[in-house]
Design a protein around this motif. Structure first.
Motif, PDB file in Angstrom:
ATOM      1  N   THR A 127     -11.175   7.913  -2.276  1.00 49.06           N
ATOM      2  CA  THR A 127     -11.307   6.705  -3.089  1.00 49.06           C
ATOM      3  C   THR A 127     -10.176   6.597  -4.103  1.00 49.06           C
ATOM      4  N   HIS A 128      -9.840   7.703  -4.745  1.00 47.78           N
ATOM      5  CA  HIS A 128      -8.742   7.700  -5.711  1.00 47.78           C
ATOM      6  C   HIS A 128      -8.242   9.120  -5.926  1.00 47.78           C
ATOM      7  N   VAL A 129      -7.076   9.234  -6.536  1.00 52.08           N
ATOM      8  CA  VAL A 129      -6.416  10.515  -6.755  1.00 52.08           C
ATOM      9  C   VAL A 129      -6.040  10.607  -8.231  1.00 52.08           C
ATOM     10  N   LEU A 175       2.117  11.744  -3.048  1.00 55.34           N
ATOM     11  CA  LEU A 175       1.021  11.065  -2.367  1.00 55.34           C
ATOM     12  C   LEU A 175       1.174   9.550  -2.458  1.00 55.34           C
ATOM     13  N   GLU A 176       1.682   9.062  -3.579  1.00 56.86           N
ATOM     14  CA  GLU A 176       1.911   7.617  -3.727  1.00 56.86           C
ATOM     15  C   GLU A 176       2.877   7.123  -2.657  1.00 56.86           C
ATOM     16  N   GLY A 190      -2.540   1.595   1.837  1.00 54.89           N
ATOM     17  CA  GLY A 190      -3.299   0.817   0.867  1.00 54.89           C
ATOM     18  C   GLY A 190      -3.589   1.512  -0.439  1.00 54.89           C
ATOM     19  N   PHE A 191      -2.856   2.583  -0.758  1.00 54.93           N
ATOM     20  CA  PHE A 191      -3.010   3.250  -2.048  1.00 54.93           C
ATOM     21  C   PHE A 191      -1.997   2.668  -3.032  1.00 54.93           C
ATOM     22  N   ALA A 228      -7.234   3.763  -3.797  1.00 60.03           N
ATOM     23  CA  ALA A 228      -7.269   3.079  -2.510  1.00 60.03           C
ATOM     24  C   ALA A 228      -7.834   1.676  -2.723  1.00 60.03           C
ATOM     25  N   LEU A 229      -7.057   0.655  -2.393  1.00 61.13           N
ATOM     26  CA  LEU A 229      -7.486  -0.724  -2.631  1.00 61.13           C
ATOM     27  C   LEU A 229      -8.840  -1.022  -1.996  1.00 61.13           C
TER      28      LEU A 229
END
Length: 253
Positions: A166-168, A193-194, A201-202, A212-213
């Motif tokens: 979901t997110h980092v 990672l970006e 979609g990140f 993650a959008l």
């Protein structure tokens, strides 16, 4: 070659760590200490003998949670030395990574220690000490799977689908991957990672967060501040990233 000191209050773990270090061709000698007090005594003796003396120590592989003076305390003491050895933390706990890198640790290795992961820590230490010319142990190299990322869980390598993330969150030289079922710590910078996941979609929303959008449930505006809801967690969006994020969400199918 590197001269190493391993420090751990659990005897079987200490013996295994010393064994693995001595098996690495970049390690000249590896000895063990059962607590921070003994380690500090040996390090003092090493400093007194000088960088080329018989007791010299180049790198300390240091457990964190030990009775009395713990590993973080010992590392803080070493920062005050004129010529301190390098420090690699070896611990069963993920939660101290940020503190470890604030103390300029070379690496942060999670227990149970895998041979190839320890070899990477030795490589980093050898580079800093300028002794990296000795070849590393031969370890199988696998091409990265674009749909999964490898994480360590209880000493076992697991493959987490990128679509589940979901997110980092940035944590020093590490990144914490969040999924609906938990989180995992990996030694990969957030910027890497970006770049790797931009096409998936990140998007960066803050210097500490990559999201993650598809997992954004709400975009919230409150008194000039912007945040997003990802699952049950609300994350702040920095001003520099707010316009790009709004544009991307407007174009999202």
């Amino acid at each position: 070659m590197l001269r190493a000191l391993a420090v751990d209050d659990e005897r079987p773990t200490l013996e295994e760590l010393v064994y693995l270090l001595n098996a690495d061709p970049r390690i000249g000698t590896a000895e063990g200490a059962s607590d921070s007090t003994e380690a500090l005594r040996r390090i003092n003796r090493a400093l007194e003998s000088g960088p080329d003396g018989p007791d010299a120590i180049d790198v300390v592989f240091l457990d964190i949670q030990m009775p009395g003076l713990d590993g973080l305390d010992l590392a803080r003491l070493l920062t005050g030395f004129a010529r301190p050895p390098l420090v690699v933390f070896v611990t069963a706990h993920e939660d101290f990574a940020v503190q470890a890198f604030d103390l300029e640790a070379v690496d942060y290795v999670l227990k149970p220690v895998r041979r190839e992961r320890l070899a990477e820590a030795v490589r980093r230490a050898a580079e800093q000490r300028g002794t990296a010319a000795v070849p590393a142990p031969r370890i199988p190299v696998h091409e990265p799977d674009p749909d999964h990322i490898t994480v360590e869980l209880g000493g076992v390598a697991r493959f987490v689908p990128v679509d589940d993330i979901t997110h980092v969150e940035a944590q020093g030289d590490y990144a914490r991957l969040h999924t609906e079922r938990g989180s995992h710590l990996v030694r990969i910078p957030l910027s890497t990672l970006e770049e790797r996941w931009r096409a998936r979609g990140f998007v960066r929303i803050h210097r500490r967060h990559l999201v993650a959008l598809r997992h954004i449930g709400e975009l919230r505006l409150d008194a000039g501040t912007v945040s997003v809801l990802v699952g049950t967690e609300e994350l702040q969006v920095s001003r520099r990233h707010a316009r790009e994020l709004r544009d991307l969400l407007m174009r999202r199918p």
